[in-house]
Design an enzyme around this catalytic site. Sequence first.
Site, PDB file in Angstrom:
ATOM      1  N   HIS A 141       0.963  -1.135  -0.012  1.00 46.33           N
ATOM      2  CA  HIS A 141       0.109   0.038   0.005  1.00 46.33           C
ATOM      3  C   HIS A 141       0.663   1.167   0.071  1.00 46.33           C
ATOM      4  CE1 HIS A 141      -3.640  -1.840   0.460  1.00 46.33           C
ATOM      5  NE2 HIS A 141      -3.785  -2.044   1.506  1.00 46.33           N
ATOM      6  N   SER A 171     -16.018   2.856   1.398  1.00 42.20           N
ATOM      7  CA  SER A 171     -15.458   1.402   1.854  1.00 42.20           C
ATOM      8  C   SER A 171     -14.629   1.377   2.904  1.00 42.20           C
ATOM      9  CB  SER A 171     -14.717   1.133   0.515  1.00 42.20           C
ATOM     10  OG  SER A 171     -14.338  -0.431   0.590  1.00 42.20           O
TER      11      SER A 171
HETATM   12  P1  PAP Z   1      -7.478  -3.568   1.266  1.00 44.13           P
HETATM   13  O1  PAP Z   1      -6.959  -2.426   0.324  1.00 44.13           O
HETATM   14  O2  PAP Z   1      -7.787  -3.385   2.535  1.00 44.13           O
HETATM   15  O3  PAP Z   1      -7.148  -4.757   0.746  1.00 44.13           O
HETATM   16  P2  PAP Z   1      -9.795  -3.806  -0.835  1.00 44.13           P
HETATM   17  O4  PAP Z   1     -10.001  -5.179  -1.261  1.00 44.13           O
HETATM   18  O5  PAP Z   1      -9.062  -2.602  -1.888  1.00 44.13           O
HETATM   19  O6  PAP Z   1      -9.106  -3.818   0.458  1.00 44.13           O
HETATM   20  O7  PAP Z   1     -11.199  -3.076  -0.545  1.00 44.13           O
HETATM   21  C1  PAP Z   1     -12.421  -3.793  -0.524  1.00 44.13           C
HETATM   22  C2  PAP Z   1     -13.324  -3.253  -1.512  1.00 44.13           C
HETATM   23  O8  PAP Z   1     -13.011  -3.995  -2.658  1.00 44.13           O
HETATM   24  C3  PAP Z   1     -14.901  -3.506  -0.913  1.00 44.13           C
HETATM   25  O9  PAP Z   1     -15.645  -2.414  -1.484  1.00 44.13           O
HETATM   26  P3  PAP Z   1     -16.966  -1.845  -1.030  1.00 44.13           P
HETATM   27  O10 PAP Z   1     -16.547  -1.859   0.380  1.00 44.13           O
HETATM   28  O11 PAP Z   1     -17.124  -0.798  -1.937  1.00 44.13           O
HETATM   29  O12 PAP Z   1     -17.682  -2.974  -1.335  1.00 44.13           O
HETATM   30  C4  PAP Z   1     -15.143  -4.958  -1.316  1.00 44.13           C
HETATM   31  O13 PAP Z   1     -16.528  -5.149  -1.625  1.00 44.13           O
HETATM   32  C5  PAP Z   1     -14.233  -4.672  -2.934  1.00 44.13           C
HETATM   33  N1  PAP Z   1     -13.886  -6.000  -3.457  1.00 44.13           N
HETATM   34  C6  PAP Z   1     -13.626  -6.967  -3.115  1.00 44.13           C
HETATM   35  N2  PAP Z   1     -13.387  -8.070  -3.852  1.00 44.13           N
HETATM   36  C7  PAP Z   1     -13.859  -7.685  -4.900  1.00 44.13           C
HETATM   37  C8  PAP Z   1     -13.954  -8.385  -6.290  1.00 44.13           C
HETATM   38  N3  PAP Z   1     -13.635  -9.446  -6.813  1.00 44.13           N
HETATM   39  N4  PAP Z   1     -14.668  -7.361  -7.388  1.00 44.13           N
HETATM   40  C9  PAP Z   1     -15.021  -6.206  -7.050  1.00 44.13           C
HETATM   41  N5  PAP Z   1     -14.999  -5.478  -5.869  1.00 44.13           N
HETATM   42  C10 PAP Z   1     -14.363  -6.141  -4.698  1.00 44.13           C
END
Ligand code: PAP
Length: 338
Positions: A141, A171
């Site tokens: 990150h 999010s």
């Molecule tokens: P991180 O940076 O802490 O690892 P990250 O995966 O970037 O987290 O963020 C999670 C977001 O990606 C969530 O968004 P939301 O809160 O707006 O719903 C999650 O739902 C979304 N997310 C996770 N997996 C997928 C996927 N396969 N396709 C699309 N969106 C996804």
Amino acid sequence: MDTAETSRIKHVEKSWDDELQQLVQTLPTEQGWVSGSSLYLYQGFWCSPHVLKPLISCQKHFRASDSDVIVASSPKCGTTWLKALAFSTLYRNQFTRDENPLLTFNPHQLVPHLEYYVYLNNPCPDLENICVYKPRLFATHVPYASLPTSIKDSKCKIVYMCRNPMDMFISFWHFRDKLRDESKELLSLDEAFDKFCHGIYDHGPFFDHVLSYWKASQENPDKVLFLKYEDLKEDISCEVKQLAMFLGVPFTEDEEKQGVVEEIAQVCSFESLKELEVNKNGSHANGNPYKVFFRNGKVGDWSSCLTPAMVERMEKLIQEKLDTSGLTFKLSSETSKA
Ligand code: PAP
């Protein structure tokens, strides 16, 4: 390990802890979004105290090799999705479709985060053991300027994922809420938004982060691929093909005919990952349940959460910060705004 070696390591760790303590005292600090938490401004970006030590260890010790692939992102911009896609694309010939490890492991287990996992408790981790598949695939990150020098100087490839700041903010706020200890309070959406606009959250400011990789991708497109969450939502097959091409593993005509691109897109989709047992009921070594990484995965979710005043403030910020950069964000699945 003999006693002399053990005490040498203890001595090194002690002096490193002392050095870190001294550094922390010199860093500007702010209260985090959850009561009792703090953030430190290190090399121009905000980070939690528990990340500082592994981050600096990683900066000091990580040696990238030319074949490494690094997936980079600001938190909540689609890291989990990108990890799944990069893993499935890069290693597709190392397992059959039914044996894709993504079906039984969370993407965060398969693509280790440098500062949140690899260097968390060990300044000299055994990288070859951590990375079962080759070429090695890591995540980070950290903004571009603060990446370990060898990542920038070697020929290793970087894939960056960004997302419009309004969805990213919403999010992040929900994520913080779900993971907070019940005894702690989270800032209201209003208060957190104000902090976010001032860049104060883990790995913020948002625009500095995004622009650091945007510029690097413009200057060196063979090294940094810049992807947008909204584009993936719009045309996943096209983006997966672009990813494969960039990583030097383009899909063959046969693969395309057999629907391999669509298969990868499907297995990595929000809907299918969210329903897997590991992602419904599994949890990370630190106890965080994997389900918190799958909320609703939509573009434009901010529209039901932000007030018109907040939207106006963010639109102005987007205009001011992105200015002549050439970078634009799609704010909803219908409109495109700069
Ligand atoms: P991180 O940076 O802490 O690892 P990250 O995966 O970037 O987290 O963020 C999670 C977001 O990606 C969530 O968004 P939301 O809160 O707006 O719903 C999650 O739902 C979304 N997310 C996770 N997996 C997928 C996927 N396969 N396709 C699309 N969106 C996804």
